[in-house]
Scaffold this motif. Structure first.
Motif, PDB file in Angstrom:
ATOM      1  N   GLU A 194       0.826  -1.202   0.000  1.00  0.00           N
ATOM      2  CA  GLU A 194       0.000   0.000   0.000  1.00  0.00           C
ATOM      3  C   GLU A 194       0.864   1.257   0.000  1.00  0.00           C
ATOM      4  O   GLU A 194       0.509   2.268  -0.620  1.00  0.00           O
ATOM      5  CB  GLU A 194      -0.933  -0.010   1.211  1.00  0.00           C
ATOM      6  N   ALA A 195       2.012   1.197   0.675  1.00  0.00           N
ATOM      7  CA  ALA A 195       2.918   2.345   0.688  1.00  0.00           C
ATOM      8  C   ALA A 195       3.426   2.651  -0.716  1.00  0.00           C
ATOM      9  O   ALA A 195       3.553   3.824  -1.110  1.00  0.00           O
ATOM     10  CB  ALA A 195       4.093   2.085   1.632  1.00  0.00           C
ATOM     11  N   THR A 196       3.717   1.591  -1.489  1.00  0.00           N
ATOM     12  CA  THR A 196       4.171   1.792  -2.865  1.00  0.00           C
ATOM     13  C   THR A 196       3.068   2.413  -3.712  1.00  0.00           C
ATOM     14  O   THR A 196       3.320   3.316  -4.529  1.00  0.00           O
ATOM     15  CB  THR A 196       4.614   0.450  -3.487  1.00  0.00           C
ATOM     16  N   VAL A 197       1.834   1.965  -3.523  1.00  0.00           N
ATOM     17  CA  VAL A 197       0.713   2.536  -4.273  1.00  0.00           C
ATOM     18  C   VAL A 197       0.550   4.009  -3.924  1.00  0.00           C
ATOM     19  O   VAL A 197       0.331   4.853  -4.806  1.00  0.00           O
ATOM     20  CB  VAL A 197      -0.587   1.765  -3.985  1.00  0.00           C
ATOM     21  N   LYS A 198       0.654   4.352  -2.644  1.00  0.00           N
ATOM     22  CA  LYS A 198       0.544   5.756  -2.233  1.00  0.00           C
ATOM     23  C   LYS A 198       1.589   6.602  -2.951  1.00  0.00           C
ATOM     24  O   LYS A 198       1.308   7.724  -3.390  1.00  0.00           O
ATOM     25  CB  LYS A 198       0.714   5.891  -0.723  1.00  0.00           C
ATOM     26  N   SER A 199       2.792   6.054  -3.082  1.00  0.00           N
ATOM     27  CA  SER A 199       3.858   6.773  -3.771  1.00  0.00           C
ATOM     28  C   SER A 199       3.517   6.970  -5.247  1.00  0.00           C
ATOM     29  O   SER A 199       3.698   8.068  -5.798  1.00  0.00           O
ATOM     30  CB  SER A 199       5.172   6.005  -3.635  1.00  0.00           C
ATOM     31  N   TYR A 200       3.012   5.903  -5.890  1.00  0.00           N
ATOM     32  CA  TYR A 200       2.600   6.019  -7.290  1.00  0.00           C
ATOM     33  C   TYR A 200       1.494   7.064  -7.455  1.00  0.00           C
ATOM     34  O   TYR A 200       1.505   7.867  -8.392  1.00  0.00           O
ATOM     35  CB  TYR A 200       2.115   4.663  -7.819  1.00  0.00           C
ATOM     36  N   VAL A 201       0.504   7.041  -6.549  1.00  0.00           N
ATOM     37  CA  VAL A 201      -0.615   7.983  -6.650  1.00  0.00           C
ATOM     38  C   VAL A 201      -0.102   9.416  -6.515  1.00  0.00           C
ATOM     39  O   VAL A 201      -0.479  10.300  -7.295  1.00  0.00           O
ATOM     40  CB  VAL A 201      -1.691   7.673  -5.591  1.00  0.00           C
ATOM     41  N   SER A 202       0.768   9.664  -5.532  1.00  0.00           N
ATOM     42  CA  SER A 202       1.307  11.010  -5.352  1.00  0.00           C
ATOM     43  C   SER A 202       2.050  11.478  -6.597  1.00  0.00           C
ATOM     44  O   SER A 202       1.909  12.624  -7.034  1.00  0.00           O
ATOM     45  CB  SER A 202       2.243  11.046  -4.143  1.00  0.00           C
ATOM     46  N   THR A 203       2.821  10.565  -7.180  1.00  0.00           N
ATOM     47  CA  THR A 203       3.591  10.916  -8.370  1.00  0.00           C
ATOM     48  C   THR A 203       2.682  11.211  -9.561  1.00  0.00           C
ATOM     49  O   THR A 203       2.872  12.202 -10.282  1.00  0.00           O
ATOM     50  CB  THR A 203       4.561   9.775  -8.733  1.00  0.00           C
ATOM     51  N   LEU A 204       1.677  10.362  -9.775  1.00  0.00           N
ATOM     52  CA  LEU A 204       0.824  10.580 -10.948  1.00  0.00           C
ATOM     53  C   LEU A 204      -0.052  11.821 -10.775  1.00  0.00           C
ATOM     54  O   LEU A 204      -0.348  12.508 -11.764  1.00  0.00           O
ATOM     55  CB  LEU A 204       0.011   9.328 -11.287  1.00  0.00           C
ATOM     56  N   LEU A 205      -0.461  12.131  -9.545  1.00  0.00           N
ATOM     57  CA  LEU A 205      -1.209  13.376  -9.322  1.00  0.00           C
ATOM     58  C   LEU A 205      -0.350  14.568  -9.709  1.00  0.00           C
ATOM     59  O   LEU A 205      -0.821  15.517 -10.353  1.00  0.00           O
ATOM     60  CB  LEU A 205      -1.650  13.490  -7.863  1.00  0.00           C
ATOM     61  N   ALA A 206       0.921  14.537  -9.300  1.00  0.00           N
ATOM     62  CA  ALA A 206       1.825  15.641  -9.624  1.00  0.00           C
ATOM     63  C   ALA A 206       2.057  15.734 -11.130  1.00  0.00           C
ATOM     64  O   ALA A 206       2.032  16.829 -11.714  1.00  0.00           O
ATOM     65  CB  ALA A 206       3.153  15.456  -8.895  1.00  0.00           C
ATOM     66  N   LYS A 207       2.251  14.585 -11.784  1.00  0.00           N
ATOM     67  CA  LYS A 207       2.489  14.593 -13.231  1.00  0.00           C
ATOM     68  C   LYS A 207       1.274  15.089 -14.001  1.00  0.00           C
ATOM     69  O   LYS A 207       1.412  15.774 -15.032  1.00  0.00           O
ATOM     70  CB  LYS A 207       2.865  13.189 -13.715  1.00  0.00           C
ATOM     71  N   LEU A 208       0.082  14.735 -13.523  1.00  0.00           N
ATOM     72  CA  LEU A 208      -1.141  15.159 -14.210  1.00  0.00           C
ATOM     73  C   LEU A 208      -1.530  16.594 -13.863  1.00  0.00           C
ATOM     74  O   LEU A 208      -2.392  17.172 -14.518  1.00  0.00           O
ATOM     75  CB  LEU A 208      -2.289  14.206 -13.855  1.00  0.00           C
ATOM     76  N   GLY A 209      -0.928  17.135 -12.815  1.00  0.00           N
ATOM     77  CA  GLY A 209      -1.251  18.505 -12.417  1.00  0.00           C
ATOM     78  C   GLY A 209      -2.632  18.620 -11.791  1.00  0.00           C
ATOM     79  O   GLY A 209      -3.313  19.632 -11.971  1.00  0.00           O
TER      80      GLY A 209
END
Length: 228
Positions: A194-209
């Motif tokens: 779940e920690a890895t997923v949280k990291s992916y979500v944070s990254t994709l939110l930032a990339k998508l703006g």
């Protein structure tokens, strides 16, 4: 994305909800529906935005369900003030079928869910549980009405361009997120922590703006079949 210990809400017991609507009968009906099992507890009701803000300060709920059209401080004003607070609760908008403009405005203000008042009881309960678990909740009937407006505004092409910056794994996470899956559900489906997923979500939110999961889900859904 905010939330008072949302990932641990289920472990502590029922998801704690503040319900805001200016119609007493509707509030009562929604409360009965939400509390039909032992998974959700309505800790306070509010008839307007001021009462809602006071109730949130007093009870620190996991999830807030907000009607848009309330006297005095309306739902959008209350949402704006809630989102300006540190560590705000997860907020979802309760609306009727024809309030497209309000939905778009609430989306811009960071609402993490959009529910229709005539949704089936189990749909409402599941939506609250998903919100508390970190999922994005968007009633398909609202999505169907909102997406053409977004495409008309030229957002479809921009969404396609945004998705190109994501890695293959980030696209997988986004696709599951767009289906309303929580971090835990995404982790289980992809064999990740779940920690890895949280990291992916944070990254994709930032990339998508975008600011939260529901906005990310709409980016994916604007592209239609290409991303889902």
């Amino acid at each position: 994305m905010g939330g008072h210990g949302v990932d641990g809400a289920a472990a502590r017991g029922p998801v704690r909800v503040v319900l805001a609507d200016d119609e007493p009968l509707l509030r009562r009906g929604l409360r009965v529906l939400l509390e039909s099992g032992d998974r959700v507890r309505v800790v306070a009701e509010a008839a307007d935005g001021e009462q809602l803000l006071s109730a949130v300060a007093r009870h620190r709920p996991d999830v807030v369900l907000i009607d848009v059209q309330m006297p005095g401080v309306d739902g959008l004003q209350a949402l704006r003030r809630l989102r300006a607070q540190p560590n705000p609760p997860v907020a979802a908008i309760l609306t009727t079928f024809d309030l497209d403009d309000y939905v778009a405005a609430a989306l811009d203000l960071g609402a993490q869910g959009f529910l229709l008042k005539d949704a089936e009881p189990e749909v409402l309960v599941r939506a609250v549980l998903d919100l508390a678990a970190g999922g994005a909740v968007l009633d398909p009937r609202i999505t169907a009405r909102l997406l053409p407006r977004l495409r008309d505004a030229g957002d479809g092409l921009r969404a396609s361009q945004q998705l190109r910056v994501l890695s293959a794994r980030e696209r997988q996470v986004l696709d599951l997120l767009a289906d309303g899956s929580s971090n835990g559900a995404i982790a289980a489906k992809l064999g990740l922590t779940e920690a890895t997923v949280k990291s992916y979500v944070s990254t994709l939110l930032a990339k998508l703006g975008v600011e939260n999961r529901v906005q990310a889900a709409l980016v994916a859904q604007r592209v239609g079949g290409e991303s889902l």
